[in-house]
Design a protein around this motif. Structure first.
Motif, mmCIF file in Angstrom:
data_model
loop_
_atom_site.group_PDB
_atom_site.id
_atom_site.type_symbol
_atom_site.label_atom_id
_atom_site.label_comp_id
_atom_site.label_asym_id
_atom_site.label_seq_id
_atom_site.Cartn_x
_atom_site.Cartn_y
_atom_site.Cartn_z
ATOM 1 N N ARG A 173 -9.277 4.035 -53.228
ATOM 2 C CA ARG A 173 -9.430 3.424 -51.912
ATOM 3 C C ARG A 173 -8.068 2.945 -51.449
ATOM 4 O O ARG A 173 -7.423 2.151 -52.139
ATOM 5 C CB ARG A 173 -10.407 2.266 -51.957
ATOM 6 C CG ARG A 173 -11.819 2.752 -51.710
ATOM 7 C CD ARG A 173 -12.741 1.610 -51.594
ATOM 8 N NE ARG A 173 -13.129 1.311 -52.978
ATOM 9 C CZ ARG A 173 -13.843 0.294 -53.344
ATOM 10 N NH1 ARG A 173 -14.237 -0.578 -52.483
ATOM 11 N NH2 ARG A 173 -14.167 0.116 -54.591
ATOM 12 N N LEU A 174 -7.653 3.440 -50.320
ATOM 13 C CA LEU A 174 -6.334 3.083 -49.802
ATOM 14 C C LEU A 174 -6.321 1.634 -49.316
ATOM 15 O O LEU A 174 -7.300 1.181 -48.715
ATOM 16 C CB LEU A 174 -5.953 4.011 -48.653
ATOM 17 C CG LEU A 174 -5.853 5.487 -49.048
ATOM 18 C CD1 LEU A 174 -5.629 6.341 -47.808
ATOM 19 C CD2 LEU A 174 -4.747 5.708 -50.050
ATOM 20 N N PRO A 175 -5.241 0.937 -49.580
ATOM 21 C CA PRO A 175 -5.146 -0.448 -49.102
ATOM 22 C C PRO A 175 -5.161 -0.491 -47.572
ATOM 23 O O PRO A 175 -4.679 0.431 -46.910
ATOM 24 C CB PRO A 175 -3.800 -0.923 -49.634
ATOM 25 C CG PRO A 175 -3.340 0.100 -50.603
ATOM 26 C CD PRO A 175 -4.075 1.351 -50.329
#
Length: 179
Positions: A173-175
């Motif tokens: 999950r990308l920040p």
């Protein structure tokens, strides 16, 4: 001149009943490294993998599932095709089985499982079988593609052991960078 005579003249022992035992590294003027070449790591056949052609993938899945349905029906089970959370729901009297079906064009050395398939099989409330059809051949010249081959490996009351599972992917999950 016959090969056996040449080997004898070169001083290389040769037994015609054991032709695989010719010691090539003993040939005059050659080292073992030159004869064997650089050793490449052997890639082990890994069983099921991702097939990018959707028509081929569908033919393999349908062939394996049809084979499993025929097997369970022949043994007195009523079979319902579900797809999710498992492939087949089988009932026979008061007995119930959930069947996960896998098809592969390779050897039955491994199959890919989703997290949900593993969790479902490990749930003590479920009786799960893993039905694997391997060595499937697909004729891509027909429309729709036709599959054949039916080497079956059946695991009844299947629960995947931790040591038999290998992680293959992670979802990252990308920040959030909008703040």
């Amino acid at each position: 001149m016959p090969a056996q005579r040449l080997l004898e003249l070169a001083g290389i022992p040769f037994d015609p009943d054991e032709p695989d035992d010719v010691p090539l590294d003993k040939s005059p003027g050659f080292t073992a490294e030159q004869v064997e070449g650089k050793k490449k790591p052997q890639r082990r056949r890994r069983g099921a993998g991702y097939i990018s052609d959707p028509k081929k993938r569908k033919a393999i899945e349908l062939h394996a599932e049809n084979h499993a349905v025929a097997h369970y029906e022949k043994n007195g089970w009523t079979v319902e095709r579900l797809g999710k959370p498992y492939d087949l729901h089988c009932t026979r009297g008061t007995e119930e089985r959930h069947v996960e079906v896998k098809g592969t064009t390779g050897a039955a050395t491994s199959v890919e499982l989703t997290i949900n398939e593993v969790l479902h099989a490990r749930d003590k409330d479920n009786t799960v079988d893993l039905y694997v059809v391997s060595d499937i051949k697909v004729d891509t010249l027909t429309d729709p593609y036709t599959a054949s081959g039916n080497k079956v490996t059946l695991f009844t009351d299947w629960e995947p052991a931790e040591e038999d599972l290998r992680p293959r992917k992670y979802e990252y999950r990308l920040p959030d960078t909008t703040s």
